[in-house]
Design an enzyme around this catalytic site. Structure first.
Site, mmCIF file in Angstrom:
data_model
loop_
_atom_site.group_PDB
_atom_site.id
_atom_site.type_symbol
_atom_site.label_atom_id
_atom_site.label_comp_id
_atom_site.label_asym_id
_atom_site.label_seq_id
_atom_site.Cartn_x
_atom_site.Cartn_y
_atom_site.Cartn_z
ATOM 1 N N ARG A 131 0.871 -1.185 0.000
ATOM 2 C CA ARG A 131 0.000 0.000 0.000
ATOM 3 C C ARG A 131 0.898 1.222 0.000
ATOM 4 O O ARG A 131 1.770 1.366 0.855
ATOM 5 C CB ARG A 131 -0.910 -0.012 1.225
ATOM 6 N N HIS A 140 -7.166 0.941 -6.491
ATOM 7 C CA HIS A 140 -7.423 0.054 -5.341
ATOM 8 C C HIS A 140 -8.086 -1.232 -5.867
ATOM 9 O O HIS A 140 -9.269 -1.489 -5.616
ATOM 10 C CB HIS A 140 -8.323 0.784 -4.335
ATOM 11 N N GLN A 142 -10.002 -3.861 -3.577
ATOM 12 C CA GLN A 142 -11.277 -3.340 -3.084
ATOM 13 C C GLN A 142 -12.358 -3.448 -4.157
ATOM 14 O O GLN A 142 -13.474 -3.890 -3.883
ATOM 15 C CB GLN A 142 -11.120 -1.886 -2.636
ATOM 16 N N ASP A 179 -17.151 7.161 -1.540
ATOM 17 C CA ASP A 179 -15.889 7.031 -0.801
ATOM 18 C C ASP A 179 -15.600 8.395 -0.180
ATOM 19 O O ASP A 179 -16.239 9.400 -0.513
ATOM 20 C CB ASP A 179 -14.767 6.610 -1.782
ATOM 21 N N CYS A 235 -16.228 1.674 0.519
ATOM 22 C CA CYS A 235 -15.079 0.813 0.842
ATOM 23 C C CYS A 235 -14.650 0.961 2.294
ATOM 24 O O CYS A 235 -13.974 0.083 2.826
ATOM 25 C CB CYS A 235 -13.927 1.098 -0.109
ATOM 26 N N ARG A 290 -13.726 -8.547 1.733
ATOM 27 C CA ARG A 290 -12.296 -8.358 1.436
ATOM 28 C C ARG A 290 -11.538 -9.655 1.737
ATOM 29 O O ARG A 290 -10.643 -10.056 1.007
ATOM 30 C CB ARG A 290 -11.707 -7.218 2.294
HETATM 31 N N1 NVA Z 1 -9.864 6.764 -1.383
HETATM 32 C C1 NVA Z 1 -9.503 6.289 -0.061
HETATM 33 C C2 NVA Z 1 -9.733 4.828 0.052
HETATM 34 C C3 NVA Z 1 -9.440 4.264 1.418
HETATM 35 C C4 NVA Z 1 -9.611 2.772 1.482
HETATM 36 C C5 NVA Z 1 -8.049 6.638 0.225
HETATM 37 O O1 NVA Z 1 -7.214 6.489 -0.680
HETATM 38 O O2 NVA Z 1 -7.758 7.077 1.330
HETATM 39 N N1 CP Z 2 -11.132 -0.141 2.348
HETATM 40 C C1 CP Z 2 -9.862 -0.225 2.815
HETATM 41 O O1 CP Z 2 -8.912 -0.460 2.048
HETATM 42 O O2 CP Z 2 -9.743 -0.059 4.149
HETATM 43 P P1 CP Z 2 -8.389 0.144 4.974
HETATM 44 O O3 CP Z 2 -7.833 1.487 4.591
HETATM 45 O O4 CP Z 2 -8.810 0.076 6.397
HETATM 46 O O5 CP Z 2 -7.439 -0.961 4.598
#
Ligand code: NVA
Ligand code: CP
Length: 305
Positions: free
Chosen positions: A103, A130, A133, A222, A263, A291
């Site tokens: 990540r 992502h 997800q 989101d 998500c 997930r």
């Molecule tokens: N768009 C959000 C998704 C979190 C799972 C982010 O990148 O923070």
């Molecule tokens: N939806 C998602 O990826 O959640 P986290 O940021 O908690 O991993």
């Protein structure tokens, strides 16, 4: 050649379909308390340059349930924080682990990780995409509505990594996707260029949230402020995004039995109201659970030889 999952375009439509089938089988097996341990002796290295609850826990628990092991690395607690390159890091990790999940921020960082790796690299979220997800979200749509290809999916809010990945999914699978994003917050140009150059008429971006959700089968939203964007003009953003809140009024324009996805984590009262998130149309907590099942199918596909 090692196969990676950096974007949904690393999969074919047929592969997505078989992942969906396998996720359902793995979910049923787990609910029935059946043991399935194809990854005994295998390790997943998880590299987190951003925070996580769902991704971290679902990957780690998934590896445990499949008979393997997962280890957690962060920028601060590894030599990445002292500037060891992504290529050198993944070259070394490949000597220990059987797969890497990462990540991070820019997509180029995960591409560099993959460039040095001799084991598969899975994108656990980047600023751009992502994929794990959205595969889960597709699974949740199929679980609730039988299929995804004949569904109208809408996405309301920021044109972020989730919006970009939904567009890739619609290119791959051909379902109708309508996105409503405010001016200045449309999905990434390189993703929209693909829609244009490929003539994908099933994908439409509008400014009007009502137009996007009218008669749809599933509404996605989101956060308006993704990880890494905190603290930059949040007040102005809240004003601009207000018409894109998923609330009871907006939901009333969708099909009567439409489902709502997010998500998570959610900023309750911003992009989604409590009423919708905790209401009968919401599938957000099933989505979070899924997930685990979908990623187990991904891990099996990428790690079981
Ligand atoms: N768009 C959000 C998704 C979190 C799972 C982010 O990148 O923070
Ligand atoms: N939806 C998602 O990826 O959640 P986290 O940021 O908690 O991993």
């Amino acid at each position: 050649m090692v196969r990676h999952l950096l974007s949904l375009f690393d999969l074919t439509a047929v592969e997505v379909e078989s992942l969906m089938k396998r996720s359902a089988e793995l979910k049923a097996m787990q609910k029935a308390g059946k043991r399935h341990r194809p990854l005994e002796g295998k390790t997943l290295g998880m590299v987190f340059e951003k925070s996580s609850t769902r991704t971290r826990v679902s990957f780690e628990v998934g590896m445990f349930q499949l008979g393997g092991h997962a280890l957690n690395l962060t920028t601060q607690a590894s030599q990445l924080g002292r500037g060891e390159t992504y290529e050198d890091t993944s070259r070394v990790l490949s000597r220990y682990v059987d797969c890497i999940m990462m990540r991070t921020f820019e997509q180029t960082r995960i591409e560099r990780m993959a460039a040095g790796a001799s084991v598969p690299v899975i994108n656990g979220l980047s600023d751009l995409l992502h994929p794990c997800q959205v595969l889960t979200d597709i699974f949740t749509v199929i679980e609730n509505r039988g299929s995804v290809r004949d569904q109208i999916i809408s996405y309301v809010g920021d044109g972020n990594n989730m919006a970009n990945t939904w567009i890739q999914a619609a290119i791959l699978l051909g379902f109708e996707l309508r996105l409503a994003c405010p001016e200045g917050y449309t999905p990434a140009a390189l993703i929209l260029d693909k829609v244009k150059s490929g003539g994908h008429k099933n994908i439409r971006v509008t400014r009007d949230a009502k137009e996007a959700v009218e008669g749809c089968d599933a509404i996605n939203t989101d956060t308006w402020i993704s990880m890494g964007q905190e603290g930059s003009g949040e007040d102005a953003k809240h004003k601009l995004f207000a018409p894109y809140q998923v609330n009871a009024k907006l939901l009333s324009y969708a099909k009567k039995d439409a489902i709502v996805l997010h998500c998570l984590p959610a900023h309750r009262g911003d992009e989604i109201t409590d009423e919708v998130m905790d209401g009968p149309h919401s599938r957000v907590f099933d989505e979070a659970e899924n997930r685990l099942h979908v990623q187990k199918a991904i891990l099996e596909m990428y790690m079981h030889s």
